[in-house]
Structure formats: C-alpha cells, structure tokens
Design a protein around this motif. Structure first.
Motif, PDB file in Angstrom:
ATOM      1  N   THR A   1     -13.334  54.282   0.206  1.00 13.04           N
ATOM      2  CA  THR A   1     -12.851  54.932   1.429  1.00 13.04           C
ATOM      3  C   THR A   1     -12.890  53.968   2.612  1.00 13.04           C
ATOM      4  OG1 THR A   1     -13.613  57.072   0.608  1.00 13.04           O
ATOM      5  CG2 THR A   1     -13.213  56.891   2.982  1.00 13.04           C
ATOM      6  N   GLU A   2     -13.945  53.192   2.727  1.00 14.22           N
ATOM      7  CA  GLU A   2     -14.050  52.204   3.808  1.00 14.22           C
ATOM      8  C   GLU A   2     -12.931  51.168   3.714  1.00 14.22           C
ATOM      9  OE1 GLU A   2     -17.994  50.542   3.720  1.00 14.22           O
ATOM     10  OE2 GLU A   2     -18.918  52.494   4.097  1.00 14.22           O
ATOM     11  N   ILE A   3     -12.627  50.737   2.512  1.00  8.26           N
ATOM     12  CA  ILE A   3     -11.550  49.753   2.313  1.00  8.26           C
ATOM     13  C   ILE A   3     -10.214  50.356   2.730  1.00  8.26           C
ATOM     14  CG2 ILE A   3     -10.231  48.501   0.558  1.00  8.26           C
ATOM     15  CD1 ILE A   3     -12.972  48.037  -0.875  1.00  8.26           C
ATOM     16  N   ILE A   4      -9.970  51.606   2.361  1.00 10.01           N
ATOM     17  CA  ILE A   4      -8.722  52.274   2.743  1.00 10.01           C
ATOM     18  C   ILE A   4      -8.656  52.440   4.254  1.00 10.01           C
ATOM     19  CG2 ILE A   4      -7.402  54.437   2.609  1.00 10.01           C
ATOM     20  CD1 ILE A   4      -7.163  52.601   0.118  1.00 10.01           C
ATOM     21  N   VAL A   5      -9.745  52.888   4.863  1.00  8.71           N
ATOM     22  CA  VAL A   5      -9.763  53.066   6.327  1.00  8.71           C
ATOM     23  C   VAL A   5      -9.495  51.724   7.006  1.00  8.71           C
ATOM     24  CG1 VAL A   5     -11.263  53.591   8.295  1.00  8.71           C
ATOM     25  CG2 VAL A   5     -11.212  55.127   6.328  1.00  8.71           C
ATOM     26  N   LYS A   6     -10.141  50.666   6.526  1.00 10.79           N
ATOM     27  CA  LYS A   6      -9.956  49.332   7.109  1.00 10.79           C
ATOM     28  C   LYS A   6      -8.503  48.865   6.988  1.00 10.79           C
ATOM     29  CE  LYS A   6     -11.053  45.309   5.191  1.00 10.79           C
ATOM     30  NZ  LYS A   6     -11.801  44.368   4.405  1.00 10.79           N
ATOM     31  N   ASN A   7      -7.816  49.291   5.929  1.00 13.08           N
ATOM     32  CA  ASN A   7      -6.438  48.860   5.687  1.00 13.08           C
ATOM     33  C   ASN A   7      -5.398  49.912   6.046  1.00 13.08           C
ATOM     34  OD1 ASN A   7      -6.410  46.091   4.221  1.00 13.08           O
ATOM     35  ND2 ASN A   7      -8.138  47.210   3.357  1.00 13.08           N
ATOM     36  N   SER A   8      -5.828  51.035   6.595  1.00 13.28           N
ATOM     37  CA  SER A   8      -4.879  52.116   6.876  1.00 13.28           C
ATOM     38  C   SER A   8      -3.794  51.706   7.878  1.00 13.28           C
ATOM     39  CB  SER A   8      -5.594  53.377   7.339  1.00 13.28           C
ATOM     40  OG  SER A   8      -6.255  53.162   8.552  1.00 13.28           O
ATOM     41  N   LYS A   9      -4.163  50.929   8.864  1.00  9.08           N
ATOM     42  CA  LYS A   9      -3.163  50.478   9.845  1.00  9.08           C
ATOM     43  C   LYS A   9      -2.100  49.623   9.151  1.00  9.08           C
ATOM     44  CE  LYS A   9      -2.539  48.102  14.214  1.00  9.08           C
ATOM     45  NZ  LYS A   9      -3.163  47.391  15.320  1.00  9.08           N
ATOM     46  N   LYS A  10      -2.532  48.722   8.293  1.00 10.06           N
ATOM     47  CA  LYS A  10      -1.601  47.866   7.561  1.00 10.06           C
ATOM     48  C   LYS A  10      -0.661  48.707   6.692  1.00 10.06           C
ATOM     49  CE  LYS A  10      -1.594  44.193   4.092  1.00 10.06           C
ATOM     50  NZ  LYS A  10      -2.431  43.264   3.323  1.00 10.06           N
ATOM     51  N   ILE A  11      -1.213  49.696   6.007  1.00 13.86           N
ATOM     52  CA  ILE A  11      -0.398  50.555   5.141  1.00 13.86           C
ATOM     53  C   ILE A  11       0.594  51.351   5.983  1.00 13.86           C
ATOM     54  CG2 ILE A  11      -0.440  52.499   3.523  1.00 13.86           C
ATOM     55  CD1 ILE A  11      -3.305  51.494   2.710  1.00 13.86           C
ATOM     56  N   LYS A  12       0.111  51.965   7.061  1.00  9.83           N
ATOM     57  CA  LYS A  12       0.981  52.771   7.917  1.00  9.83           C
ATOM     58  C   LYS A  12       2.081  51.927   8.553  1.00  9.83           C
ATOM     59  CE  LYS A  12      -2.459  56.268   8.954  1.00  9.83           C
ATOM     60  NZ  LYS A  12      -3.328  56.861   9.973  1.00  9.83           N
ATOM     61  N   GLU A  13       1.730  50.734   9.006  1.00  9.91           N
ATOM     62  CA  GLU A  13       2.744  49.865   9.611  1.00  9.91           C
ATOM     63  C   GLU A  13       3.791  49.452   8.592  1.00  9.91           C
ATOM     64  OE1 GLU A  13       0.511  46.712  11.460  1.00  9.91           O
ATOM     65  OE2 GLU A  13       0.236  47.868  13.303  1.00  9.91           O
ATOM     66  N   SER A  14       3.399  49.226   7.352  1.00  7.68           N
ATOM     67  CA  SER A  14       4.393  48.843   6.338  1.00  7.68           C
ATOM     68  C   SER A  14       5.378  49.981   6.108  1.00  7.68           C
ATOM     69  CB  SER A  14       3.708  48.445   5.026  1.00  7.68           C
ATOM     70  OG  SER A  14       3.174  49.557   4.346  1.00  7.68           O
ATOM     71  N   ILE A  15       4.925  51.203   6.202  1.00  2.87           N
ATOM     72  CA  ILE A  15       5.806  52.363   6.027  1.00  2.87           C
ATOM     73  C   ILE A  15       6.745  52.482   7.214  1.00  2.87           C
ATOM     74  CG2 ILE A  15       5.853  54.889   5.916  1.00  2.87           C
ATOM     75  CD1 ILE A  15       3.042  54.604   4.499  1.00  2.87           C
ATOM     76  N   ILE A  16       6.223  52.327   8.409  1.00  2.48           N
ATOM     77  CA  ILE A  16       7.031  52.453   9.627  1.00  2.48           C
ATOM     78  C   ILE A  16       8.030  51.307   9.737  1.00  2.48           C
ATOM     79  CG2 ILE A  16       6.940  52.409  12.152  1.00  2.48           C
ATOM     80  CD1 ILE A  16       4.189  53.861  11.851  1.00  2.48           C
ATOM     81  N   ILE A  17       7.589  50.091   9.450  1.00  3.16           N
ATOM     82  CA  ILE A  17       8.475  48.926   9.540  1.00  3.16           C
ATOM     83  C   ILE A  17       9.634  49.056   8.567  1.00  3.16           C
ATOM     84  CG2 ILE A  17       8.621  46.445   9.032  1.00  3.16           C
ATOM     85  CD1 ILE A  17       5.875  46.175  10.409  1.00  3.16           C
ATOM     86  N   GLU A  18       9.351  49.545   7.364  1.00  2.00           N
ATOM     87  CA  GLU A  18      10.426  49.726   6.391  1.00  2.00           C
ATOM     88  C   GLU A  18      11.442  50.744   6.873  1.00  2.00           C
ATOM     89  OE1 GLU A  18      11.246  47.979   3.837  1.00  2.00           O
ATOM     90  OE2 GLU A  18       9.494  46.720   4.048  1.00  2.00           O
ATOM     91  N   ASP A  19      11.019  51.673   7.715  1.00  3.00           N
ATOM     92  CA  ASP A  19      11.921  52.675   8.245  1.00  3.00           C
ATOM     93  C   ASP A  19      12.664  52.197   9.477  1.00  3.00           C
ATOM     94  OD1 ASP A  19      13.017  55.318   8.172  1.00  3.00           O
ATOM     95  OD2 ASP A  19      11.796  55.799   9.914  1.00  3.00           O
ATOM     96  N   ASN A  20      12.135  51.178  10.164  1.00  2.98           N
ATOM     97  CA  ASN A  20      12.727  50.694  11.403  1.00  2.98           C
ATOM     98  C   ASN A  20      12.837  49.173  11.361  1.00  2.98           C
ATOM     99  OD1 ASN A  20      13.520  50.149  13.993  1.00  2.98           O
ATOM    100  ND2 ASN A  20      11.939  51.385  14.981  1.00  2.98           N
ATOM    101  N   PRO A  21      13.941  48.642  10.820  1.00  2.00           N
ATOM    102  CA  PRO A  21      14.101  47.196  10.673  1.00  2.00           C
ATOM    103  C   PRO A  21      13.943  46.422  11.971  1.00  2.00           C
ATOM    104  CG  PRO A  21      15.855  48.375   9.521  1.00  2.00           C
ATOM    105  CD  PRO A  21      15.083  49.397  10.319  1.00  2.00           C
ATOM    106  N   LYS A  22      14.158  47.055  13.124  1.00  5.37           N
ATOM    107  CA  LYS A  22      13.990  46.349  14.393  1.00  5.37           C
ATOM    108  C   LYS A  22      12.544  45.896  14.588  1.00  5.37           C
ATOM    109  CE  LYS A  22      17.692  48.693  16.840  1.00  5.37           C
ATOM    110  NZ  LYS A  22      18.040  49.587  17.929  1.00  5.37           N
TER     111      LYS A  22
END
Length: 100
Positions: free
Chosen positions: A75-96
C-alpha cells in the motif's frame, strides 16, 4: 521493510509497465463507465488492481501468502507512486500535457 528486494523490484517493474500502458487501461475504463468524469478513477482502480493481483500471484508462486506488513508495504508503494500512475492516465488522455 519486510518485502524482499525481488518483490520490490517486481512491483517497480509492474508500476512502470502499467504507467506505460495507461492509454489501454483508460480505454478499458471508458467501456465500463457511463459517466465520463470517473474514467480516470476507474482506470486507476484497474491498474492498481492489476498490480495487486500480480503482487499476490508472486506469493502464490512461492507457496506463500503476504502478511499484514507485506500488504501495508504494498500500500505504501502504491501511495508513493499514485501521482505517477494518475498522471500517466491523464497525460494519455490529454496529449498537450506530454509536451510540457
């Protein structure tokens, strides 16, 4: 830290894989959502679920089960990497955002 280096390295590789493939998981999330505003959250849940499943499978392959400390560290590893995961999802949706 109770997780072995092997499992920590494996989790890091899983996080890297799923962030690189975020577009595919976002598309999958779109199929399950009637509400466009929750697609990113659904994709995040799918990705974390896949990583968790792989985490559990590594223990199963070793005829073992994770203890509460192992799950807490996961859980700590996921929390530490949650921003990275969320940004990868958002970036893929918004190429800009990729250009920034």
């Amino acid at each position: 830290m109770t997780l072995s280096n092997e499992i920590q390295t494996f989790l890091d590789s899983q996080i890297e894989y799923y962030t690189n493939e975020a577009k595919a998981y976002r598309e999958m999330a779109k199929e399950y959502n009637l509400d466009d505003s929750s697609v990113s959250d659904t994709a995040f849940g799918i990705i974390v679920g896949c990583i968790y499943s792989s985490f559990i499978q590594t223990y199963t392959n070793q005829d073992s089960t994770p203890n509460s400390q192992d799950v807490e560290e996961f859980t700590e590893i996921i929390v530490k990497n949650s921003k990275k995961i969320k940004e990868s999802i958002i970036i893929e949706d918004n190429p800009k955002l990729k250009q920034e």
